[in-house]
Design a protein around this motif. Structure first.
Motif, PDB file in Angstrom:
ATOM      1  N   PRO A  66       0.800  -1.228   0.000  1.00  0.00           N
ATOM      2  CA  PRO A  66       0.000   0.000   0.000  1.00  0.00           C
ATOM      3  C   PRO A  66       0.833   1.279   0.000  1.00  0.00           C
ATOM      4  O   PRO A  66       0.294   2.363  -0.248  1.00  0.00           O
ATOM      5  CB  PRO A  66      -0.832  -0.113   1.284  1.00  0.00           C
ATOM      6  CG  PRO A  66      -0.048  -1.018   2.175  1.00  0.00           C
ATOM      7  CD  PRO A  66       0.670  -1.979   1.266  1.00  0.00           C
ATOM      8  N   ALA A  67       2.134   1.185   0.264  1.00  0.00           N
ATOM      9  CA  ALA A  67       2.967   2.382   0.213  1.00  0.00           C
ATOM     10  C   ALA A  67       3.216   2.823  -1.228  1.00  0.00           C
ATOM     11  O   ALA A  67       3.594   3.967  -1.468  1.00  0.00           O
ATOM     12  CB  ALA A  67       4.301   2.123   0.927  1.00  0.00           C
ATOM     13  N   ASP A  68       2.982   1.918  -2.178  1.00  0.00           N
ATOM     14  CA  ASP A  68       3.161   2.240  -3.595  1.00  0.00           C
ATOM     15  C   ASP A  68       1.816   2.687  -4.173  1.00  0.00           C
ATOM     16  O   ASP A  68       0.847   1.935  -4.127  1.00  0.00           O
ATOM     17  CB  ASP A  68       3.669   0.993  -4.327  1.00  0.00           C
ATOM     18  CG  ASP A  68       3.786   1.236  -5.823  1.00  0.00           C
ATOM     19  OD1 ASP A  68       4.785   1.824  -6.236  1.00  0.00           O
ATOM     20  OD2 ASP A  68       2.853   0.865  -6.559  1.00  0.00           O
ATOM     21  N   PRO A  69       1.738   3.934  -4.703  1.00  0.00           N
ATOM     22  CA  PRO A  69       0.433   4.469  -5.132  1.00  0.00           C
ATOM     23  C   PRO A  69      -0.301   3.583  -6.141  1.00  0.00           C
ATOM     24  O   PRO A  69      -1.515   3.420  -6.043  1.00  0.00           O
ATOM     25  CB  PRO A  69       0.791   5.832  -5.738  1.00  0.00           C
ATOM     26  CG  PRO A  69       2.062   6.228  -5.043  1.00  0.00           C
ATOM     27  CD  PRO A  69       2.809   4.942  -4.801  1.00  0.00           C
ATOM     28  N   ALA A  70       0.422   3.001  -7.092  1.00  0.00           N
ATOM     29  CA  ALA A  70      -0.257   2.175  -8.104  1.00  0.00           C
ATOM     30  C   ALA A  70      -0.812   0.897  -7.468  1.00  0.00           C
ATOM     31  O   ALA A  70      -1.941   0.476  -7.755  1.00  0.00           O
ATOM     32  CB  ALA A  70       0.707   1.842  -9.234  1.00  0.00           C
ATOM     33  N   ILE A  75      -5.226  -2.460  -4.496  1.00  0.00           N
ATOM     34  CA  ILE A  75      -5.717  -2.963  -3.211  1.00  0.00           C
ATOM     35  C   ILE A  75      -7.112  -2.414  -2.942  1.00  0.00           C
ATOM     36  O   ILE A  75      -8.027  -3.151  -2.578  1.00  0.00           O
ATOM     37  CB  ILE A  75      -4.765  -2.558  -2.059  1.00  0.00           C
ATOM     38  CG1 ILE A  75      -3.408  -3.233  -2.213  1.00  0.00           C
ATOM     39  CG2 ILE A  75      -5.393  -2.912  -0.703  1.00  0.00           C
ATOM     40  CD1 ILE A  75      -2.318  -2.645  -1.322  1.00  0.00           C
ATOM     41  N   ARG A  76      -7.294  -1.114  -3.142  1.00  0.00           N
ATOM     42  CA  ARG A  76      -8.590  -0.495  -2.816  1.00  0.00           C
ATOM     43  C   ARG A  76      -9.724  -1.069  -3.651  1.00  0.00           C
ATOM     44  O   ARG A  76     -10.852  -1.149  -3.183  1.00  0.00           O
ATOM     45  CB  ARG A  76      -8.500   1.030  -2.989  1.00  0.00           C
ATOM     46  CG  ARG A  76      -7.699   1.668  -1.876  1.00  0.00           C
ATOM     47  CD  ARG A  76      -7.538   3.150  -2.084  1.00  0.00           C
ATOM     48  NE  ARG A  76      -6.713   3.722  -1.024  1.00  0.00           N
ATOM     49  CZ  ARG A  76      -6.282   4.966  -1.024  1.00  0.00           C
ATOM     50  NH1 ARG A  76      -6.577   5.783  -2.011  1.00  0.00           N
ATOM     51  NH2 ARG A  76      -5.544   5.406  -0.022  1.00  0.00           N
ATOM     52  N   ARG A  77      -9.446  -1.451  -4.889  1.00  0.00           N
ATOM     53  CA  ARG A  77     -10.489  -2.072  -5.712  1.00  0.00           C
ATOM     54  C   ARG A  77     -10.937  -3.403  -5.148  1.00  0.00           C
ATOM     55  O   ARG A  77     -12.073  -3.806  -5.329  1.00  0.00           O
ATOM     56  CB  ARG A  77      -9.935  -2.342  -7.120  1.00  0.00           C
ATOM     57  CG  ARG A  77     -10.117  -1.206  -8.028  1.00  0.00           C
ATOM     58  CD  ARG A  77      -9.938  -1.689  -9.464  1.00  0.00           C
ATOM     59  NE  ARG A  77      -9.496  -0.570 -10.245  1.00  0.00           N
ATOM     60  CZ  ARG A  77      -8.293  -0.454 -10.805  1.00  0.00           C
ATOM     61  NH1 ARG A  77      -7.421  -1.440 -10.736  1.00  0.00           N
ATOM     62  NH2 ARG A  77      -7.983   0.620 -11.457  1.00  0.00           N
TER      63      ARG A  77
END
Ligand code: ADP
Ligand code: ADP
Length: 223
Positions: A66-70, A75-77
């Motif tokens: 989660p530290a990587d924006p892409a 993950i959020r999806r």
């Protein structure tokens, strides 16, 4: 691959160590976080929901960072989150709200969304009120709207902060089958009997640390 790998997370607010080196990893199933008020449960859940970054330590969620924006977007999806005090748009209907969450998760097919929105609202017992304004619903109904929103699209990882809050005993019983729809569920509670009823594994937190890890039966054996 473990769904949740949590390594030495810390978070400090002023002088309060909300998380003081929390580590664990978990695979599938319903994982309970048990602990008194102030133990750090909500702070940890917010990190797993990717809305709060740790001061130090790292997470891998569904194998992603989660530290990587892409990777955070991916993950959020695939993640559903029931926050502690969900802010629901009072002027929306339950149908509109759940549909909107599905849009945010980039479910672009309207027919699919309509069926899925009905399905999750029926599964929490809100079929009859899904077209009423949220502001007119009871507290328990609002909690179930938020739960339905978290569950839309059957997320691979479901993060639930005190999901039984405001539910009556019958609705609490129904939670069990709802939770079985996601492969990994991380939920907090301050109620030990809820852990026994709903969870396959349990982590007990005190003062920002994990003090016990095991099964509900092992925990009951200690009591
Ligand atoms: P729990 O969910 O187990 O009740 P929390 O994670 O909410 O615990 O809180 C852990 C500690 O961190 C508490 O002492 C709480 O007061 C503090 N805390 C949590 N969030 C904040 C914040 N945004 N600002 C200041 N203190 C916070
Ligand atoms: P973006 O548009 O880049 O996704 P967001 O504002 O949506 O930006 O997300 C940034 C948020 O991601 C921050 O608020 C941060 O708290 C959160 N976040 C969650 N987990 C992590 C992490 N492990 N490392 C860094 N940021 C994280």
């Amino acid at each position: 691959v473990a769904s949740l790998e949590i390594d030495e997370l810390t978070k400090t607010y002023g002088r309060t160590k909300a998380l003081d080196g929390v580590s664990f990893s978990a695979g599938r199933g319903v994982i309970g976080l048990l602990g008194p008020n102030g133990a750090g449960k909500t702070t940890l859940l917010r990190m797993v929901a990717t809305v709060l970054a740790p001061d130090s330590g790292s997470l891998r969620l569904l194998g992603l960072d989660p530290a990587d924006p892409a990777q955070r977007i991916d993950i959020r999806r695939r993640l559903g989150y029931l926050p502690q005090s969900p802010g629901l748009y009072a002027g929306f209907t339950p149908f509109d709200l759940v549909d909107y969450v599905a849009v945010l998760k980039e479910h672009t097919d309207r027919d699919w969304r309509r069926d899925e929105t009905r399905r999750v609202l029926e599964s929490v017992g809100l079929a009859d009120v899904m077209h009423q304004k949220i502001r007119r619903l009871s507290g328990g109904m609002k909690q179930r709207v938020a739960l339905a929103a978290a569950m839309v699209g059957s997320p691979d990882l479901l993060v639930l902060d005190e999901p039984a809050n405001g539910l009556d005993p019958d609705q609490r019983l129904q939670l069990r089958s709802l939770l079985s729809q996601s492969s990994t569920v991380l939920m907090s509670t301050h109620n030990i009997s809820e852990v026994g009823a709903l969870c396959q594994s349990v982590y007990v937190m005190f003062s920002g640390r994990v003090r016990f890890a095991g099964t509900p039966a092992e925990l009951a054996g200690l009591a």
